[in-house]
Design a protein around this motif. Structure first.
Motif, PDB file in Angstrom:
ATOM      1  N   SER A 282      15.970  -6.134   0.652  1.00 48.19           N
ATOM      2  CA  SER A 282      14.898  -6.936   0.200  1.00 48.19           C
ATOM      3  C   SER A 282      15.410  -8.036  -0.722  1.00 48.19           C
ATOM      4  O   SER A 282      15.924  -7.551  -1.558  1.00 48.19           O
ATOM      5  CB  SER A 282      13.782  -6.144  -0.047  1.00 48.19           C
ATOM      6  OG  SER A 282      12.707  -6.862  -0.643  1.00 48.19           O
TER       7      SER A 282
ATOM      8  N   HIS B 290      13.230  -8.738  -3.191  1.00 47.94           N
ATOM      9  CA  HIS B 290      12.297  -8.314  -4.299  1.00 47.94           C
ATOM     10  C   HIS B 290      12.942  -7.491  -5.228  1.00 47.94           C
ATOM     11  O   HIS B 290      13.833  -6.339  -4.838  1.00 47.94           O
ATOM     12  CB  HIS B 290      11.120  -7.810  -3.674  1.00 47.94           C
ATOM     13  CG  HIS B 290      10.284  -8.704  -3.169  1.00 47.94           C
ATOM     14  ND1 HIS B 290       9.762  -9.900  -3.176  1.00 47.94           N
ATOM     15  CD2 HIS B 290       9.928  -8.454  -1.688  1.00 47.94           C
ATOM     16  CE1 HIS B 290       9.138 -10.395  -2.294  1.00 47.94           C
ATOM     17  NE2 HIS B 290       9.131  -9.727  -1.514  1.00 47.94           N
TER      18      HIS B 290
ATOM     19  N   THR C 297      15.577  -2.299  -7.268  1.00 49.12           N
ATOM     20  CA  THR C 297      15.178  -2.522  -5.977  1.00 49.12           C
ATOM     21  C   THR C 297      15.615  -1.412  -5.023  1.00 49.12           C
ATOM     22  O   THR C 297      15.944  -0.286  -5.411  1.00 49.12           O
ATOM     23  CB  THR C 297      16.028  -3.809  -5.489  1.00 49.12           C
ATOM     24  OG1 THR C 297      15.470  -4.214  -4.334  1.00 49.12           O
ATOM     25  CG2 THR C 297      17.409  -3.456  -5.400  1.00 49.12           C
TER      26      THR C 297
ATOM     27  N   ASN D 257      12.767  -3.238   8.658  1.00 48.54           N
ATOM     28  CA  ASN D 257      12.417  -4.194   7.577  1.00 48.54           C
ATOM     29  C   ASN D 257      11.947  -3.463   6.514  1.00 48.54           C
ATOM     30  O   ASN D 257      10.958  -2.725   6.602  1.00 48.54           O
ATOM     31  CB  ASN D 257      11.235  -5.294   8.181  1.00 48.54           C
ATOM     32  CG  ASN D 257      11.808  -6.224   9.112  1.00 48.54           C
ATOM     33  OD1 ASN D 257      12.133  -7.288   8.637  1.00 48.54           O
ATOM     34  ND2 ASN D 257      11.831  -5.996  10.458  1.00 48.54           N
TER      35      ASN D 257
ATOM     36  N   THR E 196      10.348  -3.819   2.073  1.00 55.80           N
ATOM     37  CA  THR E 196       9.689  -4.745   1.112  1.00 55.80           C
ATOM     38  C   THR E 196       9.406  -3.925   0.047  1.00 55.80           C
ATOM     39  O   THR E 196       9.350  -2.746   0.045  1.00 55.80           O
ATOM     40  CB  THR E 196       8.751  -5.773   1.568  1.00 55.80           C
ATOM     41  OG1 THR E 196       8.510  -6.782   0.733  1.00 55.80           O
ATOM     42  CG2 THR E 196       7.573  -4.901   1.822  1.00 55.80           C
TER      43      THR E 196
ATOM     44  N   THR F 125       6.129  -4.090  -3.047  1.00 55.72           N
ATOM     45  CA  THR F 125       5.105  -4.677  -4.035  1.00 55.72           C
ATOM     46  C   THR F 125       4.809  -3.712  -5.174  1.00 55.72           C
ATOM     47  O   THR F 125       5.738  -2.662  -5.265  1.00 55.72           O
ATOM     48  CB  THR F 125       3.916  -4.730  -2.988  1.00 55.72           C
ATOM     49  OG1 THR F 125       2.807  -5.421  -3.673  1.00 55.72           O
ATOM     50  CG2 THR F 125       3.328  -3.552  -2.728  1.00 55.72           C
TER      51      THR F 125
ATOM     52  N   ALA G 206       5.459  -8.064   4.442  1.00 54.04           N
ATOM     53  CA  ALA G 206       5.758  -9.010   3.313  1.00 54.04           C
ATOM     54  C   ALA G 206       5.407  -8.310   2.202  1.00 54.04           C
ATOM     55  O   ALA G 206       4.167  -7.753   1.984  1.00 54.04           O
ATOM     56  CB  ALA G 206       5.192 -10.278   3.607  1.00 54.04           C
ATOM     57  N   GLY G 207       6.103  -8.219   1.035  1.00 54.01           N
ATOM     58  CA  GLY G 207       5.651  -7.690  -0.189  1.00 54.01           C
ATOM     59  C   GLY G 207       5.573  -8.849  -1.436  1.00 54.01           C
ATOM     60  O   GLY G 207       5.151 -10.013  -1.045  1.00 54.01           O
TER      61      GLY G 207
ATOM     62  N   SER H   3       3.023 -13.134   0.942  1.00 56.04           N
ATOM     63  CA  SER H   3       1.940 -12.283   1.158  1.00 56.04           C
ATOM     64  C   SER H   3       0.707 -12.813   0.316  1.00 56.04           C
ATOM     65  O   SER H   3      -0.526 -12.542   0.836  1.00 56.04           O
ATOM     66  CB  SER H   3       2.153 -10.969   0.613  1.00 56.04           C
ATOM     67  OG  SER H   3       2.673 -10.666  -0.829  1.00 56.04           O
TER      68      SER H   3
ATOM     69  N   GLU I 198      10.523 -11.280   6.322  1.00 56.36           N
ATOM     70  CA  GLU I 198      10.039 -12.234   5.187  1.00 56.36           C
ATOM     71  C   GLU I 198      11.041 -13.428   4.910  1.00 56.36           C
ATOM     72  O   GLU I 198      10.935 -14.194   4.107  1.00 56.36           O
ATOM     73  CB  GLU I 198      10.188 -11.150   3.933  1.00 56.36           C
ATOM     74  CG  GLU I 198       9.086 -10.291   3.483  1.00 56.36           C
ATOM     75  CD  GLU I 198       9.238  -9.606   2.346  1.00 56.36           C
ATOM     76  OE1 GLU I 198       8.310 -10.010   1.605  1.00 56.36           O
ATOM     77  OE2 GLU I 198      10.054  -8.648   2.176  1.00 56.36           O
TER      78      GLU I 198
END
Length: 498
Positions: free
Chosen positions: A148, A150, A157, A207, A209, A211, A249-250, A298, A351
């Motif tokens: 990811s 993010h 991560t 996938n 992600t 958050t 999606a994050g 998101s 994403e």
């Protein structure tokens, strides 16, 4: 799924490789100085208001909690003149060919470390002037399967990897059922968990992600979420339904892409989830006939849909309750969703739309390439997420394409490729005032510029006043198959201490 040849443990470069790197660095620095001298002599356009006081390219970022997903606002460097701050060559790549490359998914940076995923390891490098010093290596149990973009505010991560295998066991299934949470500053594995009922999770459908406080993974046949703090299992999606979580999606929120049925008759819906429970807070049903859906943002929720085709044709923006706001036709534009790895669905695609960036009120999308002589090679258009109307246009130059990278406060960071007498650059664009502010100017290695500048082949990352370019695959040079291959380079301001 084959991931290419087994990686080698990183070793110090040979004398020949050291000479090659020194020669390349000398050429780069000399070329940069020459090009910058030409640009400065042509009118001194590198200066801007605020350089004496170290102004910023946007409003000061709000302080974030450690487990928030990082959102940084870049400060303008003292000088836009760039210098090489990182260079890494991947070694022992003799078996990595075009048909069987060494995959290198995942590129991250903190204020201390640049980190890169390669095959079945992640390596961190300290960012130093004219030097590359390895900080740590994290050997993984198996090959990387999903990554990811993010990163948490405190530099953590997650990745998904294959499970450990007994010595001599055949890698025939390629299952990807291990989630690993990593501190990028130290290279420490914070926790590792086995995903439940993940016998059909592969690099082609998994996938991942992040958050706030939560890591979420979906692989079609199932999904699962873990708490960041200790890897505690929070919830998992059902596998006994005709509808499945294709991906998430994050970032500021957690949004799920749910697929029902099989292509070409599949239907899709998008749901905002409570990250801690997995319960849907709202549902948006995508019109029938859509072949694929991506989730580039998101919050605000934005969908990129392929209507009647495999290529993205439209953007759909929703309000905070999941209600339709506007649809934008992308005829003539390149959202670049699902185009990595020659359009193979590897390492997470839901994403990833490399030709667009979503801000708080606008979506910035690059145009298709324009080959008309003497005209801009492409441009980036800002679309209002409430009305779909255009709110600004950032033009490239003739033979100098531009790519949107990410938001920095309310401004868009843009990569502009080099030209005959112009260096490559990162610029900050304010769509409200149409003001363009130089951020960094630099010269990429001439023989690597094509690959490194292509967002379909390389990650381009701006963080803490520096820009990094990193390949997603490594392939040997057939003419010199034993030579190391350039994997990543980074540039920072010559006016800053590192």
């Amino acid at each position: 799924m084959s991931f290419g040849p087994p990686p080698s443990i990183y070793t110090q470069s040979s004398v020949a490789a050291d000479r090659r790197r020194r020669k390349r660095r000398t050429v780069l620095l000399g070329a940069a100085a020459a090009v910058l001298a030409v640009v400065l002599g042509a009118g001194g356009w590198l200066l801007w208001p605020g350089e004496e006081t170290g102004g910023t390219s946007g409003p000061e970022a709000v302080r974030q909690a450690p487990d928030d997903i990082r959102e940084t606002t870049e400060e303008l460097p003292v000088s836009p003149e760039g210098e090489l701050v990182l260079e890494h060559d991947e070694e022992d790549v003799g078996k990595a060919t075009d048909t069987s490359p060494r995959y290198a998914p995942g590129t991250w940076a903190t204020d201390k470390v640049f980190a890169k995923g390669v095959a079945r390891r992640i390596e961190g490098y300290r960012i130093k002037e004219h030097a590359t010093e390895k900080a740590w290596t994290l050997e993984l149990d198996g090959h990387l399967c999903a990554t990811s973009r993010h990163v948490t505010a405190d530099g953590r991560t997650a990745v998904v990897v294959q499970p450990p295998r007994a010595e001599g066991a055949a890698e025939d299934k390629g299952v990807c059922d291990q989630v690993v949470f990593v501190d990028l500053n130290t290279g420490k594995k914070l926790w590792q968990k086995k995903m439940p009922s993940a016998d059909f999770a592969y690099a082609t459908n998994t996938n991942l992600t992040l958050t706030k406080g939560v890591v979420a993974v979906a692989w079609g046949r199932g999904s699962v979420a873990y708490g960041m703090e200790d890897g505690r299992h929070l919830w998992n999606g059902t596998t006994a339904s005709q509808c499945e979580d294709k991906g998430f999606a994050g970032g500021r929120a957690l949004v799920a892409l749910v697929k029902c049925g099989e292509v070409p008759d599949a239907t899709y819906r998008v749901q905002k989830l409570d990250p801690r429970t997995g319960k849907a807070q709202w549902t948006y049903r995508v019109s029938d006939g859509v072949q694929d859906v991506y989730l580039p943002s998101s919050d605000p929720p934005v969908l990129a849909v392929a209507a009647g085709d495999s290529v993205v044709t439209d953007l759909i923006s929703l309000d905070g309750r999941g209600r339709h706001l506007t649809t934008v036709s992308l005829s003539g534009y390149e959202a670049k969703c699902g185009t990595r790895y020659f359009s193979s669905p590897l390492f997470g695609v839901v994403e990833n739309c490399d030709g667009m960036v979503v801000g708080g009120a606008q979506a910035f999308v690059m145009s298709k390439e324009n080959i008309a002589n003497g005209q801009p090679s492409d441009w980036i258009v800002a679309f209002d997420l409430k009305t779909g109307e255009t709110r600004g246009k950032f033009e490239g130059r003739w033979l100098q394409m531009v790519y949107p990278l990410r938001m920095s406060g309310d401004e868009l960071l843009v990569y502009r490729r080099s030209g005959a007498l112009s260096p490559a650059s990162i610029v900050s664009w304010n769509p409200r005032t149409d003001k363009e502010t130089p951020f960094l100017l630099f010269v990429l290695p001439e023989d690597e510029e094509g690959v490194l500048s292509d967002p379909e082949q390389s990650d381009i990352l701006v963080e803490n006043g520096k820009v990094f370019f990193a390949r997603r695959t490594v392939v040997r040079d057939d003419e010199y198959p034993k030579d190391p291959v350039l994997l990543a380079v980074g540039y920072g301001s010559a006016g800053l201490k590192h």
